[in-house]
Enzyme design. Structure first.
Site, PDB file in Angstrom:
ATOM      1  CG  HIS A  80       0.246   6.246  -0.563  1.00  0.00           C
ATOM      2  ND1 HIS A  80      -0.713   7.024  -1.154  1.00  0.00           N
ATOM      3  CD2 HIS A  80      -0.379   5.577   0.442  1.00  0.00           C
ATOM      4  CE1 HIS A  80      -1.886   6.841  -0.530  1.00  0.00           C
ATOM      5  NE2 HIS A  80      -1.709   5.958   0.446  1.00  0.00           N
ATOM      6  CD  GLU A  90      -5.670   5.517   0.467  1.00  0.00           C
ATOM      7  OE1 GLU A  90      -4.774   6.352   0.701  1.00  0.00           O
ATOM      8  OE2 GLU A  90      -5.804   4.466   1.109  1.00  0.00           O
ATOM      9  CG  HIS A 129      -1.775   1.152   1.406  1.00  0.00           C
ATOM     10  ND1 HIS A 129      -3.089   1.157   1.001  1.00  0.00           N
ATOM     11  CD2 HIS A 129      -1.546   2.383   1.923  1.00  0.00           C
ATOM     12  CE1 HIS A 129      -3.631   2.340   1.261  1.00  0.00           C
ATOM     13  NE2 HIS A 129      -2.709   3.104   1.823  1.00  0.00           N
ATOM     14  CD  GLU A 130       1.538   3.667   3.741  1.00  0.00           C
ATOM     15  OE1 GLU A 130       1.742   4.735   3.130  1.00  0.00           O
ATOM     16  OE2 GLU A 130       0.510   3.444   4.417  1.00  0.00           O
TER      17      GLU A 130
END
Lengths: 513, 513
Positions: free
Chosen positions: B281, B307, B277-278
């Site tokens: 980003h 996001e 997830h990160e």
């Protein structure tokens, strides 16, 4: 009427002080952030981001600089200097203001743009130096160092000095220190050290070197480093230990003082004594009173006095027989797989082996000062215009042979070994040797005040020793200059003798000369 | 003469631009340093130093804020808005200036002192929240949250809005987003999700849960996290991976973009999907063009679009069967001591278990949106004045039962679970759900442009997928709003359907309903 006038003046003074502390706080905040950026670049910052970070660092440092010499600061300092105000001020403000006035008088002559360029230059130069050192390539570093030396030459003219141009730079780190004083001090120190070195080299006793071939896993060295820091009184709630190529201490604020070290599997002395050394610096920063924080009295007395704290813990404590009497059982247990039956005698001999060597940070306690004297002589000549950056590697090697009797094989173990010049720190090296001198002057008085000194060390009861240093040195911040402070504590000005006596006594015992 | 006039205007414009970029650079430098302080406080800063750091952070953020609304900035933006200049400007400056004008119009109404107090408040509140969460003590956090909500209410009045007061806060993170739009979107989303949830809960097929009881050593999880980040295209030369209580990504500059994750030995999904997830980003931040850096066009299109990138990699890629076809052999090898013979089916079922649960960050992909809708409804009522901070824990628990059908045992798994409110981020949560919607809209178009999508994922050939995202999304910075960008890329505005279809198709296959 008189009473009303007094009240009015008192109110005005309070207003001025309020504004002064607002600006001082802001300067502290900027410096704290710049400090964090420095720490980050030396520890965790990803490689590619550092160049951009240097710009941000330049901006921040320049803003802090601008505030410190701003017209408003000038006005405030002018007001405070008026007798009716000055006499009413508490000591901490008087000292802070005195320091600020001195800073202002000198540094207002440095143009802001030049200052900014210099911060960015030295920040980038540290990256280049790393590469130059790794590749043994002085040439890529040379243009940076030339600019840095040029800036420092110009700066010394702007700051002003009496006698040698280098005095202006010395004074930045050690107030009142001059070439004239240092020539005398270092002359005596050099002679004394060479004299002891000679006795050692002619002694029939040779130290046990078995531990030289021992490899200790980095993970276990880390455990040892942390353990020792905690024992001597470094506070991990207000600090942390990390790794960096060049170990350092940075006090971001009294509650956030970080130290770094460097681990070498095949040379555990590096991390062991490096950590204790930085721990000494760290405890100084952690114990400057919050009451002085944000004022210009809220820093160490001088760079040399700072170094006295690191040298004291590293050498006077950490390399002593008593320290190892206490620590050895834990050391043996931690490294039982790597070193069998290491004896106290063997350890004390190993950590006190004296042998001229190339790398300052790995030098033994005795020859260390010779490395400093070498750098002092080079810096003095660089700033005095007697030698150029281009010829620096050769001059370095010549001096190394002349003073220490050995010659570097390449520039990695010669002129490129230290990062200080890349960071613009010219005038800084001498304070390393001054630290040794202060440390032993302090030790003499400490041992009078705390006669159980050696026994405390043996029993790992470091608190009374630390508390003495806190009370006598750390708590004073820079309410006193180093000169004043050493006089205040020991009743004597800076002197070489206690250090030389300490060395002679110590090595006499180990080398039985 | 005409030509000379043109030349003169051109010169003036260049002068103005130069000054504009000087100020913009300075603002970027301050924000970069403030960002570094944030990262440091969440990762390595010693506990005791944080309160003082908050002050420094407050100073720096406030200075950046002041510059962004300064009279000089106002003057420059006024000049650029004149037709003769505006039309001559390259697109990146036009967009940057448009954003700055909008920011100025809104934020010049916030008093500087209030802004500073708020930065310090939210920085400290994060420390308090940590403690409150650890001790399950909402009461110590309540006064901080009350102040934060009050500030946000006042801020929304100052920023101005049409319709609901919460719109002013939404717009900070997702330009143009409103309660009116969200009520419709979230209404459709909630219905669709609950519908699928119902089908799953009534399906006869139950997923294999053997992996739930498996413990994976943190050290090995770290290896896996780094490996996957490298595979998908996160650049470690321009970034790093650390640990923090609440995982986050911070782009200090395009060459220094840091991500964090959190390891749980007995729940490896946290770190695994948290890291991916990160990483999503992080890749967004790493690929915003240097050309846009320091201008206001040099950021992501919106928080929701940001996001979309993390959700895309975490869910669409990371939780897919194809991803695990490729990764499973490595996973098996790394964890052979801990998990025997884990099969593809078992893994895919395990990482896609759907089960209403308390903690948002550990929620499955389906029920995740329900957590967001809960927070959205609470925030809206908090800002609208319908509920108070005091009654928040109770309202939280009621809504949890109402929407997800389960009830927290304490505030740790209820209202205290997230740090966003402590950080002052009200209006932010909804963008988490919008990210899911954008992600699937993008996926649809991506699959048309790159038909070998699934095969690339299976063969760990992520480059064509990453490149598509870089070109279509990252490279655009904020030259487009999220609304414009999704329209530009997919030919359609924000819509819920692709996301719901994707979920239905996916779970239909796994749960065989």
């Amino acid at each position: 009427m008189k009473k009303e006038d007094n009240q009015k003046e008192e109110n005005q003074l309070q207003e001025l002080l309020k504004r002064y502390m607002e600006i001082s706080s802001k300067i502290q905040h900027y410096r704290e952030m710049a400090g964090l950026a420095h720490w980050d670049m030396a520890t965790y910052a990803p490689k590619e981001g550092r160049n951009i970070r240097s710009e941000a660092l330049g901006t921040l440092s320049t803003e802090a600089f601008k505030m410190s010499v701003s017209p408003e600061m000038q006005h405030l300092l002018g007001e405070f200097s008026r007798e009716k105000y000055y006499n009413e001020l508490p000591e901490k403000y008087q000292k802070s203001i005195e320091k600020d006035v001195k800073h202002l008088e000198k540094f207002q002559k440095i143009p802001e743009e030049e200052y900014r360029d210099y911060v960015i230059l030295t920040s980038r130069a540290q990256n280049i130096w790393e590469k130059a050192k790794a590749d043994d390539d002085f040439e890529i570093f040379r243009p940076y160092l030339e600019k840095i030396v040029d800036f420092n030459r110009r700066m010394s003219e702007r700051l002003g000095y009496e006698g040698h141009a280098y005095n202006a730079l010395l004074d930045r780190f050690e107030e009142g220190m001059t070439v004239e004083k240092l020539d005398a001090i270092f002359g005596e120190l050099k002679e004394g050290v060479l004299n002891i070195l000679n006795k050692i080299q002619n002694a029939s006793k040779k130290p046990n070197k078995r531990l030289e071939s021992v490899k200790l896993p980095v993970e276990k060295q880390k455990i040892l480093s942390e353990k020792i820091l905690k024992k001597i009184g470094y506070d991990f709630e207000c600090g942390r230990l990390d790794e960096s190529i060049h170990p350092f201490t940075i006090g971001l604020n009294p509650k956030d003082v970080r130290v770094t070290t460097r681990y070498q599997e095949d040379f555990f002395k590096t991390a062991l004594f490096g950590t204790i050394h930085e721990g000494g610096h760290g405890m100084y920063e952690q114990n400057i009173p919050m009451e002085l924080f944000k004022t210009s009295a809220g820093s160490a007395a001088s760079t040399g006095m700072h170094e006295s704290q690191s040298r004291f813990w590293e050498n006077v404590v950490g390399r002593s027989e008593f320290f190892w009497k206490g620590l050895l059982p834990e050391f043996q247990e931690l490294f039982q797989e790597e070193v069998k039956n290491v004896s106290l005698e063997e350890m004390v001999e190993y950590i006190n082996i004296v042998e001229p060597s190339m790398i300052r940070v790995e030098a033994d306690e005795l020859t260390y000062s010779l490395h400093i004297i070498l750098r002092y002589e080079l810096e003095k000549d660089l700033i005095g215009g007697k030698i150029s950056v281009e010829e620096l590697p050769e001059r370095w090697n010549e001096k190394m042979e002349d003073i220490l009797g050995i010659k570097p094989r390449d520039n990695r173990e010669g002129v490129l070994q230290d990062m200080h010049w890349a960071g613009g720190m010219i005038g800084y090296f001498p304070t390393y040797a001054l630290g040794n001198l202060y440390a032993l002057q302090l030790t003499k008085t400490l041992q009078e005040d705390v006669p159980e000194f050696n026994s405390h060390i043996e029993h790992q009861n470091f608190a009374p020793i630390k508390e003495w240093m806190v009370k006598k040195v750390h708590h004073r911040g820079s309410l006193r200059t180093a000169e004043e402070l050493i006089e205040e504590i020991t009743g004597e000005g800076l002197t070489v003798k206690p250090y030389l006596s300490y060395l002679d006594e110590k090595y006499q015992k180990i080398y039985q000369y």
